[in-house]
Design a protein around this motif. Structure first.
Motif, PDB file in Angstrom:
ATOM      1  N   ILE A 293       0.963  -1.185   0.025  1.00 52.71           N
ATOM      2  CA  ILE A 293       0.001  -0.094  -0.006  1.00 52.71           C
ATOM      3  C   ILE A 293       0.959   1.310  -0.044  1.00 52.71           C
ATOM      4  CG2 ILE A 293      -1.888   1.260   1.336  1.00 52.71           C
ATOM      5  CD1 ILE A 293      -2.621  -1.295   2.658  1.00 52.71           C
ATOM      6  N   SER A 294       0.459   2.134  -0.683  1.00 50.34           N
ATOM      7  CA  SER A 294       1.160   3.597  -0.641  1.00 50.34           C
ATOM      8  C   SER A 294       1.287   4.138   0.555  1.00 50.34           C
ATOM      9  CB  SER A 294       0.699   4.440  -1.707  1.00 50.34           C
ATOM     10  OG  SER A 294      -0.639   5.097  -1.147  1.00 50.34           O
ATOM     11  N   ILE A 295       2.215   4.969   1.210  1.00 48.96           N
ATOM     12  CA  ILE A 295       2.254   5.594   2.439  1.00 48.96           C
ATOM     13  C   ILE A 295       1.142   6.482   2.478  1.00 48.96           C
ATOM     14  CG2 ILE A 295       3.518   7.097   3.849  1.00 48.96           C
ATOM     15  CD1 ILE A 295       4.429   3.994   3.832  1.00 48.96           C
ATOM     16  N   SER A 296       0.843   7.307   1.279  1.00 46.23           N
ATOM     17  CA  SER A 296      -0.166   8.394   1.208  1.00 46.23           C
ATOM     18  C   SER A 296      -1.695   7.615   1.613  1.00 46.23           C
ATOM     19  CB  SER A 296      -0.433   9.079  -0.092  1.00 46.23           C
ATOM     20  OG  SER A 296      -1.290   9.789  -0.039  1.00 46.23           O
ATOM     21  N   GLY A 297      -1.752   6.391   1.024  1.00 44.30           N
ATOM     22  CA  GLY A 297      -3.184   5.639   1.470  1.00 44.30           C
ATOM     23  C   GLY A 297      -3.172   5.408   2.748  1.00 44.30           C
ATOM     24  N   LEU A 298      -2.042   4.946   3.537  1.00 39.58           N
ATOM     25  CA  LEU A 298      -1.884   4.526   4.903  1.00 39.58           C
ATOM     26  C   LEU A 298      -2.233   5.907   5.699  1.00 39.58           C
ATOM     27  CD1 LEU A 298       1.286   2.230   4.976  1.00 39.58           C
ATOM     28  CD2 LEU A 298      -1.314   1.575   5.487  1.00 39.58           C
ATOM     29  N   LEU A 299      -1.750   6.858   5.217  1.00 38.77           N
ATOM     30  CA  LEU A 299      -2.016   8.072   6.227  1.00 38.77           C
ATOM     31  C   LEU A 299      -3.361   8.672   6.182  1.00 38.77           C
ATOM     32  CD1 LEU A 299       1.543   9.723   5.199  1.00 38.77           C
ATOM     33  CD2 LEU A 299       0.820   8.884   7.593  1.00 38.77           C
ATOM     34  N   GLY A 300      -3.879   8.670   4.840  1.00 44.05           N
ATOM     35  CA  GLY A 300      -5.302   9.153   4.615  1.00 44.05           C
ATOM     36  C   GLY A 300      -5.735   9.216   3.453  1.00 44.05           C
ATOM     37  N   GLY A 301      -4.979   9.174   2.332  1.00 43.85           N
ATOM     38  CA  GLY A 301      -5.417   9.155   1.057  1.00 43.85           C
ATOM     39  C   GLY A 301      -6.347  10.255   0.462  1.00 43.85           C
ATOM     40  N   TYR A 302      -6.160  11.484   0.731  1.00 45.38           N
ATOM     41  CA  TYR A 302      -6.968  12.411   0.355  1.00 45.38           C
ATOM     42  C   TYR A 302      -6.756  12.632  -1.176  1.00 45.38           C
ATOM     43  CZ  TYR A 302      -9.509  16.788  -0.161  1.00 45.38           C
ATOM     44  OH  TYR A 302     -10.288  17.755  -0.449  1.00 45.38           O
ATOM     45  N   SER A 303      -5.632  12.840  -1.496  1.00 43.93           N
ATOM     46  CA  SER A 303      -5.255  13.277  -2.961  1.00 43.93           C
ATOM     47  C   SER A 303      -4.183  12.563  -3.658  1.00 43.93           C
ATOM     48  CB  SER A 303      -5.241  14.726  -3.271  1.00 43.93           C
ATOM     49  OG  SER A 303      -5.022  14.930  -4.549  1.00 43.93           O
ATOM     50  N   ASP A 304      -3.855  12.727  -5.013  1.00 37.93           N
ATOM     51  CA  ASP A 304      -2.586  12.153  -5.448  1.00 37.93           C
ATOM     52  C   ASP A 304      -1.744  13.105  -5.659  1.00 37.93           C
ATOM     53  OD1 ASP A 304      -3.890  13.083  -7.689  1.00 37.93           O
ATOM     54  OD2 ASP A 304      -3.595  11.317  -8.852  1.00 37.93           O
ATOM     55  N   ARG A 305      -2.008  14.401  -5.544  1.00 38.97           N
ATOM     56  CA  ARG A 305      -0.975  15.383  -5.944  1.00 38.97           C
ATOM     57  C   ARG A 305      -1.430  16.677  -4.828  1.00 38.97           C
ATOM     58  NH1 ARG A 305      -3.024  15.612 -11.484  1.00 38.97           N
ATOM     59  NH2 ARG A 305      -3.747  13.620 -11.098  1.00 38.97           N
TER      60      ARG A 305
END
Length: 367
Positions: free
Chosen positions: A116-128
């Motif tokens: 899983i991406s760290i962005s997804g683990l942290l909250g996954g709000y946006s991809d940029r």
């Protein structure tokens, strides 16, 4: 996912031009690559940028504290035991960027293990995130030319202008020229790096009242407690605490003490774990946050955008994600690219950091 080894590799990459601001001047990115190895072959990666004029750390001190103190304390723990890790790291006072790099490398391992991406683990709000560019000290015409180039080439429309010189009127004139040349469609905010007194800051803000500034950051020292409180009470825009709010307790002190009304989060000094605590504290207090930049290279910038894009509050404002443009090179196999004023996170598991071995061999300082 037990930690078996931690590498702290010093490297140095020159800047295309010196970066100048009130608290220092940078000619070379003398950073430390931190890699945490595990017994199942996963390697977590992050970057620690020494800033001796802000935190007291040097490249040599970061390598020493990781090699001699941190590595022995956390070898044998798993990447999931982050609270145990932080409990042990916090036995040592200071050393924020060394601790932050270890923390982010552990998160990288967890993301890789989970797929899983760290962005997804942290909250996954946006991809940029939208990007803000720092304009450092230079003659006014050079500052304007740089901002115009960055806008035209990269599509960036938010600029953080370094101020804090004396006489303060030089910086007022530079900000006025930037507004006149760039127009009303561009966001401007100022960062003094504690260079002015409270009185100078108040005069400068009055003289820039018609420029539509978004924020003012660290215009005068936080140690001037009464002067800073007096200034913040009169500041017409949110006043960002940066160097004065490097951990959650300092955020509490600055906000409740009336010496700041917004906070800069820098993953380079608080990693992902402590950054999230600071973010949630600010959300609870209704305080705006911006994603700051510790003059990071591309590795550090990737960590910043990963955290910022993951959270709704961080995504409200442009993040400071472009300082790597001033470096002559970097260590990533696939360089970051700013397009239409935005920077994307990396796809895939973990942080998506892939180090070019040839570049590392070229720039490392320990061989």
């Amino acid at each position: 996912m037990k930690v078996t080894r931690i590498e702290a590799i010093p490297f140095a990459i020159p800047y295309k031009k010196p970066l100048r601001f009130a608290s220092g001047e940078i000619h070379t990115a003398d950073h430390v690559l931190v890699r945490v190895h595990t017994d199942d072959g996963l390697v977590g990666t992050a970057e620690a940028p020494p800033r001796p004029y802000t935190y007291g750390e040097t490249q040599e001190s970061i390598v020493a504290v990781i090699d001699k103190i941190f590595a022995p304390q956390i070898t044998g723990l798993t990447a999931l035991e982050r609270e145990v890790v932080h409990g042990r790291l916090d036995r040592t006072v200071g050393n924020p960027t060394a601790k932050a790099a270890v923390d982010m490398a552990l998160w990288d391992i967890i993301g890789q293990a989970a797929g899983i991406s760290i962005s997804g683990l942290l909250g996954g709000y946006s991809d940029r995130m939208r990007v803000s560019h720092m304009v450092g000290f230079a003659p006014t015409e050079q500052m304007v030319a740089e901002a115009e180039r960055i806008r035209d080439v990269h599509g960036i429309t938010t600029f953080k202008v370094k101020v804090g010189r004396r006489p303060y009127t030089d910086d007022v004139a530079a900000c006025r020229a930037l507004r006149e040349k760039l127009g009303e469609g561009v966001e401007l905010y100022i960062d003094g790096n504690r260079g002015w007194s409270a009185a100078e800051s108040a005069r400068a803000l009055r003289e820039m009242a018609d420029l539509g500034l978004t924020f003012a950051e660290e215009l005068c020292p936080a140690d001037d407690v009464l002067g800073r409180r007096w200034l913040v009470q009169r500041c017409p825009v949110p006043f960002i605490a940066d160097e004065s709010a490097t951990r959650a307790a300092e955020v509490t002190r600055e906000i409740l003490g009336g010496t700041a009304t917004a906070v800069s989060i820098k993953t380079a000094r608080t990693g992902f774990t402590a950054s999230q605590r600071i973010l949630h504290e600010c959300e609870g207090l209704g305080v705006p946050v911006v994603m700051g930049n510790q003059i990071d290279g591309q590795i550090g910038t990737l960590c910043t955008v990963t955290f910022g894009a993951a959270h709704r509050s961080c995504s409200q404002y442009a993040g400071e994600l472009s300082n790597f443009l001033d470096m002559t090179d970097d260590l990533l196999t696939e360089p970051l690219t700013i397009e239409s004023g935005t920077l994307r996170i990396r796809e895939g598991a973990g942080l998506g950091i892939d180090i070019d071995p040839d570049k590392l061999a070229r720039y490392r300082q320990d061989r």
